[in-house]
Design a protein around this motif. Structure first.
Motif, PDB file in Angstrom:
ATOM      1  N   ALA A  54       0.818  -1.221   0.000  1.00 18.34           N
ATOM      2  CA  ALA A  54       0.000   0.000   0.000  1.00 18.34           C
ATOM      3  C   ALA A  54       0.851   1.269   0.000  1.00 18.34           C
ATOM      4  CB  ALA A  54      -0.952   0.005   1.201  1.00 18.34           C
ATOM      5  N   VAL A  55       2.057   1.187   0.582  1.00 18.77           N
ATOM      6  CA  VAL A  55       2.928   2.366   0.631  1.00 18.77           C
ATOM      7  C   VAL A  55       4.054   2.295  -0.392  1.00 18.77           C
ATOM      8  CG1 VAL A  55       2.372   2.946   3.026  1.00 18.77           C
ATOM      9  CG2 VAL A  55       4.309   1.420   2.541  1.00 18.77           C
ATOM     10  N   GLY A  56       3.991   1.320  -1.279  1.00 17.44           N
ATOM     11  CA  GLY A  56       4.946   1.256  -2.378  1.00 17.44           C
ATOM     12  C   GLY A  56       6.267   0.568  -2.096  1.00 17.44           C
ATOM     13  N   LEU A  57       6.364  -0.181  -1.008  1.00 20.98           N
ATOM     14  CA  LEU A  57       7.599  -0.914  -0.733  1.00 20.98           C
ATOM     15  C   LEU A  57       7.614  -2.224  -1.501  1.00 20.98           C
ATOM     16  CD1 LEU A  57       7.972  -0.430   3.133  1.00 20.98           C
ATOM     17  CD2 LEU A  57       9.233   0.733   1.313  1.00 20.98           C
ATOM     18  N   LYS A  58       8.808  -2.679  -1.839  1.00 20.47           N
ATOM     19  CA  LYS A  58       8.969  -3.978  -2.479  1.00 20.47           C
ATOM     20  C   LYS A  58       8.924  -5.055  -1.402  1.00 20.47           C
ATOM     21  CE  LYS A  58      11.650  -2.169  -6.272  1.00 20.47           C
ATOM     22  NZ  LYS A  58      12.969  -1.741  -6.645  1.00 20.47           N
ATOM     23  N   VAL A  59       8.378  -6.224  -1.773  1.00 16.92           N
ATOM     24  CA  VAL A  59       8.227  -7.325  -0.825  1.00 16.92           C
ATOM     25  C   VAL A  59       8.721  -8.618  -1.457  1.00 16.92           C
ATOM     26  CG1 VAL A  59       6.591  -8.685   0.547  1.00 16.92           C
ATOM     27  CG2 VAL A  59       6.200  -6.227   0.232  1.00 16.92           C
ATOM     28  N   VAL A  60       9.503  -9.371  -0.668  1.00 15.27           N
ATOM     29  CA  VAL A  60       9.927 -10.716  -1.053  1.00 15.27           C
ATOM     30  C   VAL A  60       9.410 -11.668   0.021  1.00 15.27           C
ATOM     31  CG1 VAL A  60      11.881 -12.257  -1.490  1.00 15.27           C
ATOM     32  CG2 VAL A  60      12.008  -9.855  -2.195  1.00 15.27           C
ATOM     33  N   ALA A  61       8.679 -12.709  -0.422  1.00 19.69           N
ATOM     34  CA  ALA A  61       8.135 -13.704   0.509  1.00 19.69           C
ATOM     35  C   ALA A  61       8.869 -15.030   0.320  1.00 19.69           C
ATOM     36  CB  ALA A  61       6.645 -13.882   0.270  1.00 19.69           C
ATOM     37  N   PHE A  62       9.449 -15.541   1.401  1.00 17.83           N
ATOM     38  CA  PHE A  62      10.149 -16.821   1.408  1.00 17.83           C
ATOM     39  C   PHE A  62       9.143 -17.883   1.856  1.00 17.83           C
ATOM     40  CE2 PHE A  62      13.343 -13.619   1.631  1.00 17.83           C
ATOM     41  CZ  PHE A  62      14.405 -14.122   0.909  1.00 17.83           C
ATOM     42  N   ILE A  63       8.627 -18.636   0.904  1.00 19.95           N
ATOM     43  CA  ILE A  63       7.511 -19.537   1.152  1.00 19.95           C
ATOM     44  C   ILE A  63       8.013 -20.944   1.504  1.00 19.95           C
ATOM     45  CG2 ILE A  63       5.393 -20.502   0.161  1.00 19.95           C
ATOM     46  CD1 ILE A  63       5.372 -17.424   0.436  1.00 19.95           C
ATOM     47  N   PRO A  64       7.536 -21.503   2.629  1.00 19.64           N
ATOM     48  CA  PRO A  64       7.906 -22.885   2.959  1.00 19.64           C
ATOM     49  C   PRO A  64       7.132 -23.865   2.077  1.00 19.64           C
ATOM     50  CG  PRO A  64       6.345 -22.056   4.566  1.00 19.64           C
ATOM     51  CD  PRO A  64       6.669 -20.908   3.646  1.00 19.64           C
ATOM     52  N   MET A  65       7.654 -25.076   1.952  1.00 18.35           N
ATOM     53  CA  MET A  65       7.011 -26.054   1.066  1.00 18.35           C
ATOM     54  C   MET A  65       5.603 -26.404   1.526  1.00 18.35           C
ATOM     55  SD  MET A  65       9.210 -29.452   1.829  1.00 18.35           S
ATOM     56  CE  MET A  65       9.260 -30.192   3.439  1.00 18.35           C
ATOM     57  N   GLU A  66       5.336 -26.314   2.820  1.00 17.72           N
ATOM     58  CA  GLU A  66       4.000 -26.650   3.325  1.00 17.72           C
ATOM     59  C   GLU A  66       2.927 -25.660   2.877  1.00 17.72           C
ATOM     60  OE1 GLU A  66       6.950 -27.992   6.535  1.00 17.72           O
ATOM     61  OE2 GLU A  66       6.715 -26.249   5.233  1.00 17.72           O
ATOM     62  N   ARG A  67       3.337 -24.484   2.439  1.00 15.14           N
ATOM     63  CA  ARG A  67       2.365 -23.441   2.077  1.00 15.14           C
ATOM     64  C   ARG A  67       2.588 -22.910   0.661  1.00 15.14           C
ATOM     65  NH1 ARG A  67      -0.355 -21.379   6.808  1.00 15.14           N
ATOM     66  NH2 ARG A  67      -1.698 -20.367   5.300  1.00 15.14           N
ATOM     67  N   GLU A  68       3.158 -23.709  -0.213  1.00 14.19           N
ATOM     68  CA  GLU A  68       3.447 -23.240  -1.567  1.00 14.19           C
ATOM     69  C   GLU A  68       2.208 -22.849  -2.355  1.00 14.19           C
ATOM     70  OE1 GLU A  68       6.013 -26.053  -3.534  1.00 14.19           O
ATOM     71  OE2 GLU A  68       7.789 -25.127  -2.636  1.00 14.19           O
ATOM     72  N   GLU A  69       1.038 -23.312  -1.930  1.00 11.99           N
ATOM     73  CA  GLU A  69      -0.197 -22.985  -2.641  1.00 11.99           C
ATOM     74  C   GLU A  69      -0.726 -21.584  -2.311  1.00 11.99           C
ATOM     75  OE1 GLU A  69      -1.607 -23.624   1.351  1.00 11.99           O
ATOM     76  OE2 GLU A  69      -0.095 -24.676   0.193  1.00 11.99           O
ATOM     77  N   VAL A  70      -0.133 -20.922  -1.347  1.00 10.10           N
ATOM     78  CA  VAL A  70      -0.628 -19.607  -0.948  1.00 10.10           C
ATOM     79  C   VAL A  70      -0.581 -18.649  -2.136  1.00 10.10           C
ATOM     80  CG1 VAL A  70       1.576 -18.655  -0.099  1.00 10.10           C
ATOM     81  CG2 VAL A  70      -0.568 -17.860   0.878  1.00 10.10           C
ATOM     82  N   ARG A  71      -1.654 -17.906  -2.305  1.00  5.98           N
ATOM     83  CA  ARG A  71      -1.731 -16.923  -3.393  1.00  5.98           C
ATOM     84  C   ARG A  71      -1.213 -15.588  -2.880  1.00  5.98           C
ATOM     85  NH1 ARG A  71      -5.601 -17.818  -7.844  1.00  5.98           N
ATOM     86  NH2 ARG A  71      -5.346 -15.572  -7.960  1.00  5.98           N
TER      87      ARG A  71
END
Length: 176
Positions: A54-71
């Motif tokens: 919302a404030v224009g920052l870049k985001v990187v999400a490190f997703i675990p294998m148990e939650r790879e389906e997260v959108r």
């Protein structure tokens, strides 16, 4: 450009979403080119990601294998680590220039200990109503005798953002 890992509870805690939002908004004002690193997109991590976008920052999400389906929302860079929860945290913390703990349980505490062990500048928000509030009582300055980095405890999310923006690797011991 500073990469700031944000460790926060994956379950709902009253009042924590507002503190996370205050932190992110202050981060955007103080270091607008920073990149927010998170461990997923659920619980309060979702609040951090949504506020950052919302404030224009870049985001990187490190997703675990148990939650790879997260959108993930558009614009979030996904790193599908192929690791379970704790393992994915290694990638996130290792990639950070500074680590911020905004309140959480054992997973969040593990990320705090990883940051300390890796010598990352570490800022812990207290008065969150979460188990990580007790870190200050158990470890007022350092987690062990090595004095890897001085842990900075603060109760104001905006001050946490200010300190994280000003942090430099290896320079935290005398800060504060």
């Amino acid at each position: 450009m500073k990469q700031i890992a944000v460790a926060i509870h994956s379950e709902y805690v009253p009042g924590l979403a507002e503190k996370a939002k205050r932190f992110v908004e202050a981060l955007a004002r103080r270091c607008p080119d920073s990149i927010v690193l998170v461990g997923g997109y659920w619980g309060h991590m979702k609040d951090v990601v949504d506020a950052a976008l919302a404030v224009g920052l870049k985001v990187v999400a490190f997703i675990p294998m148990e939650r790879e389906e997260v959108r993930l929302p558009s614009g979030v860079i996904a790193v599908r680590t192929g690791c379970e929860y704790r393992c994915r945290s290694v990638f996130m913390i290792r990639s950070a220039d500074a680590v911020v703990v905004l309140g959480g349980g054992v997973g969040t505490a593990i990320e705090a200990f990883m940051a300390y062990a890796m010598g990352k500048p570490l800022f812990v928000l207290v008065d969150t109503g979460t188990p990580t509030d007790k870190l200050k009582e158990a470890y007022p300055e350092y987690f062990d005798r090595r004095n890897a980095v001085r842990v900075v405890y603060l109760s104001d999310p905006e001050e946490v953002a200010t300190r994280a923006c000003a942090a430099e690797a290896g320079a935290i011991k005398g800060f504060g």
